[in-house]
Design a protein around this motif. Structure first.
Motif, short mmCIF file in Angstrom:
data_model
loop_
_atom_site.label_atom_id
_atom_site.label_comp_id
_atom_site.label_asym_id
_atom_site.label_seq_id
_atom_site.Cartn_x
_atom_site.Cartn_y
_atom_site.Cartn_z
N PRO A 152 -2.36 -80.06 -14.46
CA PRO A 152 -2.50 -78.86 -13.78
C PRO A 152 -1.00 -78.36 -12.96
N THR A 153 -0.51 -77.30 -13.23
CA THR A 153 0.75 -77.06 -12.79
C THR A 153 0.74 -76.64 -11.32
N ASP A 154 -0.18 -76.59 -10.80
CA ASP A 154 -0.54 -76.21 -9.52
C ASP A 154 -0.84 -77.40 -8.66
N ALA A 155 -0.81 -78.64 -9.21
CA ALA A 155 -1.20 -80.05 -8.51
C ALA A 155 0.06 -80.12 -7.64
N ASP A 156 -0.11 -80.99 -6.63
CA ASP A 156 1.03 -81.38 -5.71
C ASP A 156 1.60 -82.56 -6.08
N TYR A 157 0.86 -83.43 -7.15
CA TYR A 157 1.32 -84.53 -7.71
C TYR A 157 0.58 -85.00 -8.69
#
Length: 355
Positions: free
Chosen positions: A134-139
């Protein structure tokens, strides 16, 4: 009889590291005091810490803007310390084994933590591929080597978000692009030192962003500001790490470690594939160079115990497989010689010839 230490961890260390550390335990730098009893704030110990940090940065080509820490608690503490410091809205995890699963469990205590892929249904016999991060993950968290199952991620995955890596069992065995990571952590009792210290490499400008009050001891900034000296550090394990880092550098660095790892693995995996008695347990493309797992072929299953006894009598130590997999596990960390790999292969061939 010469013995070969294939234990998965705590594991083999270079003989000179053991001997040099033992000397300092008896008398540290001619002080008349043991390394075990000196103050961590003694003038002679700070250079130990400084040199160890410098060597880690040199050997792994750590870019500017990263700090190196020596803390306690093992990788298991990092399972909670990482999300406590880095999880803001969402974290993504790749489930490749027991330790990855435990890391994911701890992350869920701090917020949304998603499993992007898993090989659990196949008893972790391969590294998942073709997953979507997911591109909205922090890491994106990965466990680069899986000691129990014998799989390994040897190149950084393409990720739209920063990586965090548990490298407890393969750090310093290959080159790493540290710039792709916000954090790398490794319990030291495999390729670096005796048990008791954990190495953490953190990206400084990513600290202090978490939307929560972080307990003092769990806040990486605490340890960055105090140079790993906020509380008493594990002095002897840090010293043994320094000796190992010196040995790695003297031996040609991580490039030389990588070359030797490939040679050892080729020796043992070739015999597993040739020998009628044995078979590997994971997909060939995902085979670990650190933890080589294999079992008896089904028609020879009754020979598992006899082979274990046979190998033990010939100096093979610690080759029993983890209960989750069974069979055998030859852990070949940096200090394992090619001679050790060849001795195990000779043992396998001799046993086959008797059957």
């Amino acid at each position: 009889m010469k013995k070969y230490n294939f234990n998965a961890g705590p594991s083999i260390l270079p003989r000179e590291v053991i001997e040099n550390t033992a000397k300092q335990i008896l008398d540290f730098n001619g002080s008349g005091l043991s390394l075990m009893e000196i103050s961590h704030r003694a003038k002679d110990f700070q250079p130990v810490l400084d040199e160890a940090v410098a060597l880690i940065k040199e050997l792994l080509n750590v870019p500017e803007g990263y700090s190196v820490l020596f803390l306690g608690g093992g990788a298991s503490l990092q399972f909670t310390q990482v999300p406590c410091n880095f999880l803001i809205k969402k974290a993504a995890y790749l489930n490749t084994g027991v330790w990855a699963k435990k890391a994911l469990k701890e992350a869920k205590l701090y917020g949304e933590a998603v499993e992007v892929a898993s090989s659990a249904d196949a008893n972790y016999t391969f590294i998942p591929k073709d997953y979507v991060i997911p591109t909205d993950a922090d890491y994106f968290h990965i466990t680069t080597n899986n000691t129990i199952y014998g799989t390994e991620i040897r190149r950084e995955p393409d990720s739209p978000v920063p990586l965090i890596g548990d490298m407890s069992s393969d750090i310093f065995s290959r080159s790493v692009d540290v710039s792709k990571y916000d954090c790398i952590y490794a319990g030291a009792q495999k390729n670096l030192a005796m048990a008791g210290v954990t190495v953490i490499i953190v990206k400084d400008d990513k600290l202090g962003r978490a939307p929560r009050e972080i307990p003092t001891m769990l806040d990486y900034r605490t340890h960055v500001e105090k140079g790993s000296m906020f509380n008493t550090p594990p002095v002897v394990p840090i010293y043994s790490a320094l000796e190992t880092l010196r040995w790695i550098k003297k031996s040609g660095g991580v490039e030389a470690m990588d070359k030797k790892a490939k040679q050892r693995a080729e020796i043992i995996y070739s015999e597993i594939d040739r020998n009628k008695l044995f078979k590997g347990t994971v997909r060939e493309e995902d085979r670990s160079l650190m933890n080589i797992c294999f079992v008896m072929n089904e028609e020879y299953a009754e020979l598992e115990k006899p082979f274990m006894e046979f190998a033990t009598e010939r100096g093979m130590v610690g080759i029993k497989g983890h209960r989750s997999v069974g069979g055998f596990r030859a852990s070949c960390y940096n200090a394992m010689s090619l001679e050790g790999a060849e001795a195990l292969v000779a043992c396998m061939k001799e046993f086959e010839a008797k059957k």
